[in-house]
Scaffold this motif. Structure first.
Motif, PDB file in Angstrom:
ATOM      1  N   TYR A  43       1.032  -1.382  -0.206  1.00 31.34           N
ATOM      2  CA  TYR A  43       0.103  -0.185   0.018  1.00 31.34           C
ATOM      3  C   TYR A  43       0.756   0.946  -0.015  1.00 31.34           C
ATOM      4  CZ  TYR A  43      -3.759  -2.960   1.254  1.00 31.34           C
ATOM      5  OH  TYR A  43      -5.100  -4.047   1.242  1.00 31.34           O
ATOM      6  N   ALA A  44       1.786   1.238   0.733  1.00 34.84           N
ATOM      7  CA  ALA A  44       2.727   2.618   1.010  1.00 34.84           C
ATOM      8  C   ALA A  44       3.857   2.738  -0.359  1.00 34.84           C
ATOM      9  CB  ALA A  44       3.598   2.497   2.162  1.00 34.84           C
TER      10      ALA A  44
ATOM     11  N   VAL B 281       5.326   6.034  -3.952  1.00 33.16           N
ATOM     12  CA  VAL B 281       6.527   6.702  -4.229  1.00 33.16           C
ATOM     13  C   VAL B 281       7.037   6.039  -5.601  1.00 33.16           C
ATOM     14  CG1 VAL B 281       7.382   7.129  -2.006  1.00 33.16           C
ATOM     15  CG2 VAL B 281       7.930   4.724  -2.858  1.00 33.16           C
ATOM     16  N   GLY B 282       6.044   5.224  -6.355  1.00 30.11           N
ATOM     17  CA  GLY B 282       6.466   5.006  -7.670  1.00 30.11           C
ATOM     18  C   GLY B 282       6.882   3.600  -8.078  1.00 30.11           C
ATOM     19  N   PHE B 283       6.824   2.795  -6.686  1.00 23.24           N
ATOM     20  CA  PHE B 283       7.094   1.267  -7.069  1.00 23.24           C
ATOM     21  C   PHE B 283       5.914   0.339  -6.567  1.00 23.24           C
ATOM     22  CE2 PHE B 283      11.191   3.444  -6.345  1.00 23.24           C
ATOM     23  CZ  PHE B 283      11.939   3.227  -7.087  1.00 23.24           C
ATOM     24  N   SER B 284       5.304  -0.481  -7.748  1.00 25.23           N
ATOM     25  CA  SER B 284       4.366  -1.087  -7.218  1.00 25.23           C
ATOM     26  C   SER B 284       4.524  -2.566  -7.745  1.00 25.23           C
ATOM     27  CB  SER B 284       2.980  -0.778  -7.831  1.00 25.23           C
ATOM     28  OG  SER B 284       3.217  -0.850  -9.193  1.00 25.23           O
ATOM     29  N   PHE B 285       3.999  -3.538  -7.004  1.00 23.35           N
ATOM     30  CA  PHE B 285       4.111  -4.931  -7.290  1.00 23.35           C
ATOM     31  C   PHE B 285       2.623  -5.549  -7.206  1.00 23.35           C
ATOM     32  CE2 PHE B 285       8.149  -3.796  -5.065  1.00 23.35           C
ATOM     33  CZ  PHE B 285       8.947  -4.121  -6.164  1.00 23.35           C
ATOM     34  N   SER B 286       2.541  -6.534  -8.067  1.00 19.53           N
ATOM     35  CA  SER B 286       1.222  -7.447  -8.086  1.00 19.53           C
ATOM     36  C   SER B 286       1.372  -8.020  -6.525  1.00 19.53           C
ATOM     37  CB  SER B 286       1.388  -8.611  -8.807  1.00 19.53           C
ATOM     38  OG  SER B 286       2.240  -9.563  -8.632  1.00 19.53           O
ATOM     39  N   PRO B 287      -0.073  -8.460  -6.195  1.00 21.23           N
ATOM     40  CA  PRO B 287      -0.162  -9.110  -4.652  1.00 21.23           C
ATOM     41  C   PRO B 287       0.661 -10.348  -4.441  1.00 21.23           C
ATOM     42  CG  PRO B 287      -2.220  -8.587  -5.427  1.00 21.23           C
ATOM     43  CD  PRO B 287      -1.481  -8.260  -6.670  1.00 21.23           C
ATOM     44  N   VAL B 288       0.857 -11.411  -5.529  1.00 20.52           N
ATOM     45  CA  VAL B 288       1.625 -12.313  -5.356  1.00 20.52           C
ATOM     46  C   VAL B 288       3.110 -11.947  -5.299  1.00 20.52           C
ATOM     47  CG1 VAL B 288       2.397 -14.570  -6.388  1.00 20.52           C
ATOM     48  CG2 VAL B 288      -0.166 -14.032  -6.265  1.00 20.52           C
ATOM     49  N   SER B 289       3.654 -10.939  -6.108  1.00 24.31           N
ATOM     50  CA  SER B 289       4.810 -10.511  -6.299  1.00 24.31           C
ATOM     51  C   SER B 289       5.239 -10.130  -4.793  1.00 24.31           C
ATOM     52  CB  SER B 289       5.121  -9.728  -7.050  1.00 24.31           C
ATOM     53  OG  SER B 289       5.028 -10.302  -8.373  1.00 24.31           O
ATOM     54  N   THR B 290       4.456  -9.230  -4.184  1.00 21.97           N
ATOM     55  CA  THR B 290       4.761  -8.578  -2.806  1.00 21.97           C
ATOM     56  C   THR B 290       4.831  -9.627  -1.779  1.00 21.97           C
ATOM     57  OG1 THR B 290       3.311  -6.453  -3.757  1.00 21.97           O
ATOM     58  CG2 THR B 290       3.505  -6.863  -1.166  1.00 21.97           C
TER      59      THR B 290
ATOM     60  N   SER C 173       2.786 -17.500   5.954  1.00 26.95           N
ATOM     61  CA  SER C 173       2.351 -17.200   4.372  1.00 26.95           C
ATOM     62  C   SER C 173       0.810 -17.122   4.650  1.00 26.95           C
ATOM     63  CB  SER C 173       2.508 -18.443   3.467  1.00 26.95           C
ATOM     64  OG  SER C 173       1.720 -19.667   3.679  1.00 26.95           O
ATOM     65  N   SER C 174       0.146 -17.590   5.442  1.00 22.02           N
ATOM     66  CA  SER C 174      -1.282 -16.996   5.670  1.00 22.02           C
ATOM     67  C   SER C 174      -1.618 -15.718   5.806  1.00 22.02           C
ATOM     68  CB  SER C 174      -1.927 -17.889   6.532  1.00 22.02           C
ATOM     69  OG  SER C 174      -1.157 -17.513   7.928  1.00 22.02           O
ATOM     70  N   LEU C 175      -0.701 -14.736   5.984  1.00 14.22           N
ATOM     71  CA  LEU C 175      -0.634 -13.407   6.300  1.00 14.22           C
ATOM     72  C   LEU C 175      -0.998 -12.709   4.809  1.00 14.22           C
ATOM     73  CD1 LEU C 175       2.059 -12.403   8.976  1.00 14.22           C
ATOM     74  CD2 LEU C 175      -0.702 -12.783   9.334  1.00 14.22           C
ATOM     75  N   VAL C 176      -0.459 -13.542   3.733  1.00 14.70           N
ATOM     76  CA  VAL C 176      -0.699 -12.798   2.501  1.00 14.70           C
ATOM     77  C   VAL C 176      -2.188 -12.615   2.281  1.00 14.70           C
ATOM     78  CG1 VAL C 176       1.429 -13.587   1.830  1.00 14.70           C
ATOM     79  CG2 VAL C 176      -0.618 -15.019   1.141  1.00 14.70           C
ATOM     80  N   SER C 177      -3.004 -13.388   2.599  1.00 17.48           N
ATOM     81  CA  SER C 177      -4.474 -13.343   2.633  1.00 17.48           C
ATOM     82  C   SER C 177      -5.004 -11.987   2.682  1.00 17.48           C
ATOM     83  CB  SER C 177      -5.181 -14.053   3.422  1.00 17.48           C
ATOM     84  OG  SER C 177      -5.075 -14.001   4.698  1.00 17.48           O
ATOM     85  N   PHE C 178      -4.196 -11.026   3.732  1.00 14.23           N
ATOM     86  CA  PHE C 178      -4.651  -9.694   4.202  1.00 14.23           C
ATOM     87  C   PHE C 178      -4.467  -9.019   2.740  1.00 14.23           C
ATOM     88  CE2 PHE C 178      -4.130 -11.360   8.324  1.00 14.23           C
ATOM     89  CZ  PHE C 178      -5.312 -10.852   9.048  1.00 14.23           C
ATOM     90  N   ILE C 179      -3.591  -9.224   1.988  1.00 12.12           N
ATOM     91  CA  ILE C 179      -3.457  -8.423   0.579  1.00 12.12           C
ATOM     92  C   ILE C 179      -4.136  -8.965  -0.806  1.00 12.12           C
ATOM     93  CG2 ILE C 179      -1.372  -7.275   1.482  1.00 12.12           C
ATOM     94  CD1 ILE C 179       0.507  -9.205  -0.300  1.00 12.12           C
ATOM     95  N   SER C 180      -5.077  -9.742  -0.363  1.00 10.84           N
ATOM     96  CA  SER C 180      -6.174 -10.128  -1.248  1.00 10.84           C
ATOM     97  C   SER C 180      -5.339 -11.392  -2.301  1.00 10.84           C
ATOM     98  CB  SER C 180      -6.449  -8.845  -2.173  1.00 10.84           C
ATOM     99  OG  SER C 180      -7.341  -7.981  -1.485  1.00 10.84           O
TER     100      SER C 180
END
Length: 221
Positions: free
Chosen positions: A71-72, A76-85, A155-162
């Motif tokens: 999210y943050a 500043v110009g850098f974004s990743f897909s949910p899985v990549s994140t 890895s269950s925490l990645v559910s919080f970023i959809s």
């Protein structure tokens, strides 16, 4: 609904969980060895950089790290897909904790081995690859096994970023059916079975390390 009807959705989530966990462990192991070796052999400046990385990711919440990267960082110009994140953050987590395992393993090699390497006029790289690491890896394997299982659970925490991993799909099913007991019991069993697979694999690798790579004959004291 019958519990069997939940399995296809949970199974698809389990595949995503497995993919994220395996990718994170592979990348994280590379980072762990890089940072751990630098901590021991890299000199003052590189060692400080590796230490800062290690303490930053060990000293902050993994969930907050996920939120920050997802999210943050795009602000500043850098974004990743949910899985990549998810893979990136879990990899950095594995690398930070794993670097301490590597550092401790390298430090555990008896001083006589270092002296024997110097007596044989081995260079730093040769000593590291053929003397120190083969012995240290044997000591690292149990701790890396624990870290691998811990990474699966985190890895269950990645559910919080959809990310539609097993936890995300379990929560979705629960919201649709209100069958909390059955769904979360199946989810627990799923994580337990994947943990067993990791445990068996790590013990197999540990046996290989003990049988083949440990204590090279050339430097036995």
């Amino acid at each position: 609904m019958h519990w069997i009807s939940y399995l296809p959705a949970l199974g698809r989530g389990a595949l995503i969980t497995a993919e994220i966990t395996l990718a994170s462990l592979a990348i994280g192991a590379f980072l762990a060895f890089l940072a751990g070796i630098v901590r021991v052999e890299g000199g003052r400046i590189l060692s400080i950089i590796a230490l800062c990385y290690t303490e930053l990711f060990r000293g902050t919440s993994l969930l907050v790290q996920l939120f920050w990267f997802y999210y943050a960082l795009p602000l500043v110009g850098f974004s990743f897909s949910p899985v990549s994140t998810g893979i990136l953050v879990l990899s950095m987590h594995v690398g930070a904790y794993g670097s301490e395992i590597v550092r401790a393993g390298l430090k555990s090699v008896p001083q006589q081995q270092h002296e024997a390497a110097r007596a044989l006029n081995f260079g730093p790289v040769h000593k590291l690859l053929h003397i120190t690491l083969p012995q240290a890896i044997v000591e690292m394997m149990p701790a890396f096994g624990n870290l691998a299982i811990e990474t699966l659970k985190l890895s269950s925490l990645v559910s919080f970023i959809s990310i539609a991993d097993m936890t995300f799909r379990a929560q979705t099913l629960r919201n649709l059916t209100q069958d909390s007991t059955t769904i979360y019991t199946l989810t627990l069993v799923g994580y337990f079975l994947m943990s067993l697979v990791i445990m068996v694999a790590m013990r197999f690798l540990e046996r290989l390390a003990r049988r083949g790579a440990a204590f090279p004959k050339a430097v036995q004291s």
